[in-house]
Design a protein around this motif. Structure first.
Motif, PDB file in Angstrom:
ATOM      1  N   ILE A   1      37.629  30.033  47.532  1.00 57.24           N
ATOM      2  CA  ILE A   1      37.933  28.999  48.514  1.00 57.24           C
ATOM      3  C   ILE A   1      38.848  29.573  49.591  1.00 57.24           C
ATOM      4  N   PHE A   2      38.481  29.357  50.848  1.00 57.69           N
ATOM      5  CA  PHE A   2      39.311  29.763  51.980  1.00 57.69           C
ATOM      6  C   PHE A   2      39.770  28.504  52.710  1.00 57.69           C
ATOM      7  N   THR A   3      41.073  28.248  52.706  1.00 55.85           N
ATOM      8  CA  THR A   3      41.587  27.027  53.346  1.00 55.85           C
ATOM      9  C   THR A   3      41.891  27.243  54.829  1.00 55.85           C
ATOM     10  N   ASN A   4      41.799  28.478  55.291  1.00 55.72           N
ATOM     11  CA  ASN A   4      42.053  28.806  56.700  1.00 55.72           C
ATOM     12  C   ASN A   4      43.441  28.341  57.150  1.00 55.72           C
ATOM     13  N   GLY A   5      44.426  28.558  56.291  1.00 55.04           N
ATOM     14  CA  GLY A   5      45.812  28.239  56.631  1.00 55.04           C
ATOM     15  C   GLY A   5      46.240  26.830  56.318  1.00 55.04           C
ATOM     16  N   ASN A   6      45.344  26.003  55.796  1.00 59.17           N
ATOM     17  CA  ASN A   6      45.673  24.608  55.480  1.00 59.17           C
ATOM     18  C   ASN A   6      46.025  24.447  54.004  1.00 59.17           C
ATOM     19  N   PRO A   7      46.839  23.444  53.663  1.00 57.31           N
ATOM     20  CA  PRO A   7      47.172  23.218  52.253  1.00 57.31           C
ATOM     21  C   PRO A   7      45.991  22.653  51.480  1.00 57.31           C
ATOM     22  N   LEU A   8      45.935  22.940  50.211  1.00 57.23           N
ATOM     23  CA  LEU A   8      44.896  22.405  49.328  1.00 57.23           C
ATOM     24  C   LEU A   8      45.570  21.518  48.293  1.00 57.23           C
ATOM     25  N   ASP A   9      45.386  20.212  48.438  1.00 54.44           N
ATOM     26  CA  ASP A   9      46.032  19.257  47.536  1.00 54.44           C
ATOM     27  C   ASP A   9      45.107  18.909  46.381  1.00 54.44           C
ATOM     28  N   ALA A  10      44.728  19.915  45.633  1.00 50.92           N
ATOM     29  CA  ALA A  10      43.843  19.695  44.490  1.00 50.92           C
ATOM     30  C   ALA A  10      43.975  20.881  43.544  1.00 50.92           C
ATOM     31  N   SER A  11      43.676  20.622  42.288  1.00 52.39           N
ATOM     32  CA  SER A  11      43.706  21.682  41.281  1.00 52.39           C
ATOM     33  C   SER A  11      42.283  22.183  41.075  1.00 52.39           C
ATOM     34  N   VAL A  12      42.069  23.471  41.305  1.00 55.56           N
ATOM     35  CA  VAL A  12      40.736  24.065  41.159  1.00 55.56           C
ATOM     36  C   VAL A  12      40.848  25.325  40.300  1.00 55.56           C
ATOM     37  N   SER A  13      39.737  25.690  39.689  1.00 50.00           N
ATOM     38  CA  SER A  13      39.736  26.880  38.839  1.00 50.00           C
ATOM     39  C   SER A  13      39.376  28.139  39.618  1.00 50.00           C
ATOM     40  N   GLN A  14      38.842  27.986  40.818  1.00 52.91           N
ATOM     41  CA  GLN A  14      38.439  29.126  41.626  1.00 52.91           C
ATOM     42  C   GLN A  14      39.627  29.722  42.386  1.00 52.91           C
ATOM     43  N   PRO A  15      39.561  30.999  42.709  1.00 51.54           N
ATOM     44  CA  PRO A  15      40.626  31.599  43.526  1.00 51.54           C
ATOM     45  C   PRO A  15      40.686  30.968  44.908  1.00 51.54           C
ATOM     46  N   VAL A  16      41.900  30.835  45.433  1.00 53.14           N
ATOM     47  CA  VAL A  16      42.112  30.192  46.728  1.00 53.14           C
ATOM     48  C   VAL A  16      42.838  31.158  47.659  1.00 53.14           C
ATOM     49  N   ILE A  17      42.286  31.346  48.849  1.00 55.26           N
ATOM     50  CA  ILE A  17      42.910  32.179  49.877  1.00 55.26           C
ATOM     51  C   ILE A  17      43.418  31.255  50.977  1.00 55.26           C
ATOM     52  N   HIS A  18      44.717  31.281  51.216  1.00 57.59           N
ATOM     53  CA  HIS A  18      45.320  30.392  52.206  1.00 57.59           C
ATOM     54  C   HIS A  18      45.465  31.044  53.584  1.00 57.59           C
ATOM     55  N   ASP A  19      45.193  32.336  53.687  1.00 59.07           N
ATOM     56  CA  ASP A  19      45.357  33.032  54.972  1.00 59.07           C
ATOM     57  C   ASP A  19      44.420  32.467  56.037  1.00 59.07           C
ATOM     58  N   LYS A  20      44.847  32.605  57.289  1.00 54.67           N
ATOM     59  CA  LYS A  20      43.987  32.268  58.412  1.00 54.67           C
ATOM     60  C   LYS A  20      42.827  33.259  58.496  1.00 54.67           C
ATOM     61  N   ILE A  21      41.638  32.732  58.733  1.00 53.61           N
ATOM     62  CA  ILE A  21      40.464  33.586  58.928  1.00 53.61           C
ATOM     63  C   ILE A  21      40.466  34.067  60.375  1.00 53.61           C
TER      64      ILE A  21
ATOM     65  N   LYS B   1      44.110  37.476  58.066  1.00 49.58           N
ATOM     66  CA  LYS B   1      45.247  38.207  58.637  1.00 49.58           C
ATOM     67  C   LYS B   1      45.721  39.313  57.718  1.00 49.58           C
ATOM     68  N   ASN B   2      45.481  39.150  56.412  1.00 47.73           N
ATOM     69  CA  ASN B   2      46.049  40.092  55.454  1.00 47.73           C
ATOM     70  C   ASN B   2      45.036  40.871  54.633  1.00 47.73           C
ATOM     71  N   ASN B   3      43.763  40.537  54.736  1.00 48.58           N
ATOM     72  CA  ASN B   3      42.813  41.215  53.850  1.00 48.58           C
ATOM     73  C   ASN B   3      41.387  41.063  54.368  1.00 48.58           C
ATOM     74  N   ARG B   4      40.470  41.717  53.645  1.00 46.16           N
ATOM     75  CA  ARG B   4      39.041  41.650  53.956  1.00 46.16           C
ATOM     76  C   ARG B   4      38.295  41.390  52.659  1.00 46.16           C
ATOM     77  N   TYR B   5      37.404  40.406  52.661  1.00 47.78           N
ATOM     78  CA  TYR B   5      36.748  39.977  51.433  1.00 47.78           C
ATOM     79  C   TYR B   5      35.230  40.095  51.581  1.00 47.78           C
ATOM     80  N   GLU B   6      34.595  40.666  50.575  1.00 48.02           N
ATOM     81  CA  GLU B   6      33.142  40.767  50.564  1.00 48.02           C
ATOM     82  C   GLU B   6      32.533  39.415  50.170  1.00 48.02           C
ATOM     83  N   VAL B   7      31.468  39.022  50.870  1.00 44.26           N
ATOM     84  CA  VAL B   7      30.774  37.777  50.562  1.00 44.26           C
ATOM     85  C   VAL B   7      29.272  37.967  50.770  1.00 44.26           C
ATOM     86  N   ASP B   8      28.500  37.195  50.033  1.00 43.48           N
ATOM     87  CA  ASP B   8      27.053  37.135  50.262  1.00 43.48           C
ATOM     88  C   ASP B   8      26.669  35.905  51.071  1.00 43.48           C
TER      89      ASP B   8
END
Length: 284
Positions: free
Chosen positions: A168-188, A203-210
């Motif tokens: 999950i990528f929140t693009n800098g926004n808060p996530l008000d929920a509990s999830v089992s998946q990894p969450v990235i809060h950085d801005k895309i 801003k801080n990393n690069r992630y591989e996606v399909d």
């Protein structure tokens, strides 16, 4: 169960509701908060009977109050899903579940997207706006979902049934929920790849996606319709002379069916589609 649910309380939706009420059908009208409406803040100077310039937002609010004054049920909730079950429709909002024999889509075309390099380039080439429509193509692959609200959680629930590697990528926004998946809060900052998307860069990393699924805000009529297999051409829902889509009992009116994007045209659509809905329900 309701006879008709109208999704969207702009000029087309409310006009349809008023005409339906006058012929003895009590619609349920669902729309999002007025503060969340986009594209209606400009002054309207060419609409009959206003007397003086009026903001689009005030005009819409007047329409809603007129509907309520006639006893029409109008609620402010965000619709996140529309589906069919047996011989009726199910409308899911952030708070409730509603059922109806027919549905009118009148949400307009506003849809929140991303002003990020690569978004336009890879839309349709790995970036999708609809999990139910395209999720099948990414079974057992590395998926990213961009969003942080109830609509994102709804799309995540579907995607988690077909893939295990989801971030999950929140693009800098808060996530008000509990999830089992990894969450990235950085801005895309960028979507990148070759002929198809391969990376999300923050801003801080690069992630591989399909594949990347965008689930910001709430879905528009196009997203609702796509979930059901409605024919869409040039981002407009295709309707017949009765404003009915290729799905029996599912109607559409206003900006979402194309033509001049004018309030007068939306009101006209609302009047005509109300007549079609009345005839449809009387035959049932």
């Amino acid at each position: 169960m309701k006879k008709i649910i109208i999704i969207g309380y702009g000029p087309a939706g409310v006009s349809a509701a008023i005409y339906l009420k006058r012929v003895g059908i009590n619609p349920l009208v669902i729309g999002k908060d007025l503060g969340a409406l986009q594209g209606y803040s400009d002054l309207v100077e060419n609409f009959y009977g206003t007397g003086k310039p009026i903001s689009g937002t005030e005009l819409i609010e007047n329409g809603i109050q007129q509907a309520k004054g006639l006893g029409i049920e109008v609620i402010s909730e965000s619709v996140i899903s529309l589906k069919q079950e047996d011989d009726h429709f199910v409308v899911l909002t952030t708070n409730n579940r509603y059922e109806a024999k027919s549905v009118l889509l009148a949400t307009g075309k506003t849809r929140q997207t991303l002003n990020i390099p690569g978004f336009v380039k890879y839309r349709g080439k790995g970036i999708s706006m609809c999990a139910i429509c395209d999720g099948y193509f990414y079974r057992k692959k590395k998926i990213a979902i961009v969003g942080c609200g109830p609509y994102m959680l709804h799309e995540l629930d579907y995607l988690s049934k077909i893939a295990k590697d989801i971030t999950i990528f929140t693009n800098g926004n808060p996530l008000d929920a509990s999830v089992s998946q990894p969450v990235i809060h950085d801005k895309i900052v960028k979507f990148s790849g070759d002929s198809k998307i391969q990376h999300i860069e923050t801003k801080n990393n690069r992630y591989e996606v399909d594949g990347v699924f965008i689930a910001l805000g709430i879905p528009s009529s196009v997203e609702f319709a796509s979930q059901l297999g409605v024919i869409v051409e040039k981002n407009n829902l295709v309707v017949d002379e009765n404003y009915q889509t290729n799905i029996d009992g599912l109607f559409a009116a206003g900006d979402i069916i194309g033509g001049k994007l004018q309030i007068a045209k939306a009101v006209y659509d609302g009047m005509l589609v109300a007549d079609s809905i009345y005839n449809y329900l009387n035959k049932k």
